[in-house]
Design a protein around this motif. Structure first.
Motif, PDB file in Angstrom:
ATOM      1  N   TYR A   1      -6.428   5.311 -10.303  1.00  0.00           N
ATOM      2  CA  TYR A   1      -5.237   5.708  -9.555  1.00  0.00           C
ATOM      3  C   TYR A   1      -4.623   6.953 -10.198  1.00  0.00           C
ATOM      4  O   TYR A   1      -3.526   6.905 -10.757  1.00  0.00           O
ATOM      5  CB  TYR A   1      -4.211   4.563  -9.519  1.00  0.00           C
ATOM      6  CG  TYR A   1      -4.803   3.273  -8.987  1.00  0.00           C
ATOM      7  CD1 TYR A   1      -4.972   3.079  -7.619  1.00  0.00           C
ATOM      8  CD2 TYR A   1      -5.234   2.280  -9.852  1.00  0.00           C
ATOM      9  CE1 TYR A   1      -5.541   1.918  -7.126  1.00  0.00           C
ATOM     10  CE2 TYR A   1      -5.808   1.110  -9.368  1.00  0.00           C
ATOM     11  CZ  TYR A   1      -5.956   0.934  -8.011  1.00  0.00           C
ATOM     12  OH  TYR A   1      -6.526  -0.207  -7.529  1.00  0.00           O
ATOM     13  N   PRO A   2      -5.354   8.077 -10.131  1.00  0.00           N
ATOM     14  CA  PRO A   2      -4.913   9.283 -10.843  1.00  0.00           C
ATOM     15  C   PRO A   2      -3.564   9.832 -10.393  1.00  0.00           C
ATOM     16  O   PRO A   2      -2.877  10.488 -11.170  1.00  0.00           O
ATOM     17  CB  PRO A   2      -6.034  10.292 -10.587  1.00  0.00           C
ATOM     18  CG  PRO A   2      -6.776   9.771  -9.417  1.00  0.00           C
ATOM     19  CD  PRO A   2      -6.578   8.279  -9.394  1.00  0.00           C
ATOM     20  N   SER A   3      -3.144   9.549  -9.186  1.00  0.00           N
ATOM     21  CA  SER A   3      -1.875  10.097  -8.695  1.00  0.00           C
ATOM     22  C   SER A   3      -0.685   9.220  -9.088  1.00  0.00           C
ATOM     23  O   SER A   3       0.455   9.636  -8.968  1.00  0.00           O
ATOM     24  CB  SER A   3      -1.921  10.278  -7.178  1.00  0.00           C
ATOM     25  OG  SER A   3      -2.112   9.021  -6.566  1.00  0.00           O
TER      26      SER A   3
ATOM     27  N   LYS B   1       1.966   7.295 -11.443  1.00  0.00           N
ATOM     28  CA  LYS B   1       2.634   7.585 -12.716  1.00  0.00           C
ATOM     29  C   LYS B   1       2.411   6.411 -13.680  1.00  0.00           C
ATOM     30  O   LYS B   1       2.478   5.259 -13.272  1.00  0.00           O
ATOM     31  CB  LYS B   1       4.140   7.776 -12.512  1.00  0.00           C
ATOM     32  CG  LYS B   1       4.475   9.019 -11.713  1.00  0.00           C
ATOM     33  CD  LYS B   1       4.625  10.200 -12.639  1.00  0.00           C
ATOM     34  CE  LYS B   1       5.046  11.442 -11.905  1.00  0.00           C
ATOM     35  NZ  LYS B   1       4.049  12.423 -11.790  1.00  0.00           N
TER      36      LYS B   1
END
Length: 139
Positions: free
Chosen positions: A133-135, A137
């Motif tokens: 889930y790179p997007s 935070k």
């Protein structure tokens, strides 16, 4: 980090190791944890959970098990479009480069070398979350 409602499957032929991993997950706030004693048992559980609309959201599996090894469970999951994107962590006493490469080629999210502590597992899970889930935070 993964939401506290994340559904985990812990796969290990050694009941004590399953308990240890489950305890660490509980300490981290995860309560939705199920267990399987080898890959042969785990694969139908993974399929049934998906078919019931309640799929596992993170699989933590030992590498060396009778019946079906963790690496073979990983390959089976990654070959199935339904489970291809499910985070999958291997737990192993093997730290040989060839094993690490084989797991990476098979699509493992990360791996933990035994023995490990709760901080190590938490750190690996954070890395897996960032990878999947790179997007999102970091929390």
């Amino acid at each position: 980090m993964f939401p506290n409602t994340t559904k985990f499957l812990v796969v290990d032929d050694f009941a004590t190791m399953r308990k240890i991993i489950k305890k660490v997950l509980t300490e981290l706030g995860y309560t939705n944890v199920e267990e399987a004693d080898d890959g042969k048992t785990a694969l139908p559980m993974i399929q049934a959970a998906h078919d019931a609309g309640k799929p596992y959201e993170f699989i933590i599996s030992d590498w060396n098990m009778p019946g079906m090894q963790g690496i073979d469970l990983l390959k089976a999951c990654k070959a199935d479009p339904r489970f291809k994107s499910t985070p999958f962590m291997l737990v192993t006493a093997e730290s040989e480069q060839k094993h690490i490469l084989e797991a990476a080629k098979a699509g493992v999210s990360d791996y933990v070398v035994k023995p490990f502590n709760s901080q190590t597992l938490k750190g690996k899970m954070e890395r897996v979350y960032a990878k999947h889930y790179p997007s999102a935070k970091a929390s």
